[in-house]
Design an enzyme around this catalytic site. Structure first.
Site, PDB file in Angstrom:
ATOM      1  NE  ARG A  13      -1.260   2.357   2.996  1.00 41.88           N
ATOM      2  CZ  ARG A  13      -0.801   3.661   3.500  1.00 41.88           C
ATOM      3  NH1 ARG A  13      -0.456   4.566   2.950  1.00 41.88           N
ATOM      4  NH2 ARG A  13      -0.172   4.082   4.782  1.00 41.88           N
ATOM      5  CG  ASP A  14       2.976   4.500   2.687  1.00 46.07           C
ATOM      6  OD1 ASP A  14       2.715   5.083   2.456  1.00 46.07           O
ATOM      7  OD2 ASP A  14       4.178   4.386   3.921  1.00 46.07           O
ATOM      8  CG  HIS A 207       9.457   8.120   4.802  1.00 46.71           C
ATOM      9  ND1 HIS A 207       8.684   8.400   3.421  1.00 46.71           N
ATOM     10  CD2 HIS A 207       7.845   7.708   5.254  1.00 46.71           C
ATOM     11  CE1 HIS A 207       7.773   7.808   3.471  1.00 46.71           C
ATOM     12  NE2 HIS A 207       7.558   7.244   4.708  1.00 46.71           N
ATOM     13  CB  CYS A 238       5.726  11.245   0.902  1.00 48.27           C
ATOM     14  SG  CYS A 238       4.081  12.331   2.021  1.00 48.27           S
TER      15      CYS A 238
END
Length: 300
Positions: A13-14, A207, A238
């Site tokens: 997902r991310d 991150h 992101c």
């Protein structure tokens, strides 16, 4: 007895939602099937969001429905609104996630509302989830720095995290979204949150933009955090934070945890195979130091 650390795999997902290449549903399914062979206990399948905004996450509910269910693996779906929650509910999903941020500017850029308004948006989700016995995990972005506001006050982070927990989230994942944090600042952030909430209800999500993710996770472990999000092959980034690289790779996180004597239940060989498969499918270089060293050792 060896202490256990839970890894929540967010690559499907991310990770994938921030990759330029959109995979087919079958490719996404294969990634998750590979991950299921590794011993991972928690895998984020996708996001129930409009494909108009996030085409990489199209048909996430259908993907969830196609997956073989394993009592040892907890699948989850991100549900940013009631429509998304209803899609997840329709396919039998037993865990969903909602998200906000510790930064007003980031929340406006990301979901076009204030922090308070974001809570109003998912209040109905939490109510419905309770009625259907569905677990809800909360995400908080920008817990150290914001690309628009700069440094975030740890007390503001603590306020948002506690509010999510009080609303019914069983666990809150704190996202160091742009990867600018250093261990001393992470320490201050955790101290503020731990003064209000026990470590067992929080997770770290780091991150690696400046190569600090592993150092920040080490600091978090020292303060008692025992759940971490990571992404196979360091997938993603992101879209609302220019320059932010992917999540810390699951491979590098596993190397740290194994080296420190923590138990994870993850099989290294299976994880490396999953890592190699998705890297080849996306035709991208794997940023994981451990994955690359592992392959060189095997080829030597």
């Amino acid at each position: 007895m060896t202490e256990f650390v839970k890894i929540v795999e967010v690559g499907p997902r991310d990770g994938l939602q921030n990759e330029k290449t959109s995979l087919t549903l079958q490719d996404r399914k294969q990634l998750i099937l590979d991950l299921m062979q590794t011993g991972l206990k928690a895998i984020e399948v996708g996001s129930c969001v409009s494909p108009k905004w996030v085409p990489q996450m199209a048909l996430s509910d259908e993907l969830y429905a196609q997956l073989p269910k394993d009592p040892n693996v907890q699948f989850s779906l991100l549900t940013p609104n009631m429509k998304g929650f209803e899609s997840a509910l329709a396919v039998g999903c037993k865990e969903v996630a909602v998200f906000t941020a510790a930064s007003e500017s980031f929340t406006q850029k990301n979901i076009n509302c204030s922090i308070d308004e974001s809570f109003e948006k998912f209040a109905d989700i939490l109510k419905a989830a309770k009625e259907h016995d569905i677990k809800v995990r909360g995400y908080v972005s920008c817990v150290v720095d914001c690309p628009y506001e700069g440094a975030i006050d740890p007390k503001q982070v603590s306020k948002v995290v506690t509010r999510l927990f009080d609303m019914g989230c069983y666990e809150v994942s704190l996202g160091e979204t742009i990867g600018t944090a250093t261990p001393n600042r992470v320490k201050n952030m955790w101290e503020a949150c731990l003064s209000e909430l026990d470590a067992q209800f929080m997770a770290g999500h780091f991150h690696n933009t400046y190569g600090m993710a592993i150092a920040n996770i080490y600091q978090s472990l020292e303060q008692g955090i025992r759940v971490f999000d990571s992404s196979i092959a360091g997938l993603g980034g992101c879209p609302y934070a220019k320059g932010a690289s992917g999540n810390v790779s699951t491979e590098d996180l596993l190397y740290l945890l194994n080296g420190m004597g923590f138990e994870t239940g993850i099989h290294v060989d299976a994880l490396m195979q999953a890592s190699q498969n998705i890297s080849q499918r996306l035709d991208r270089k794997n940023p994981s130091n451990y994955a690359n060293a592992y392959l060189q050792t095997r080829c030597a």
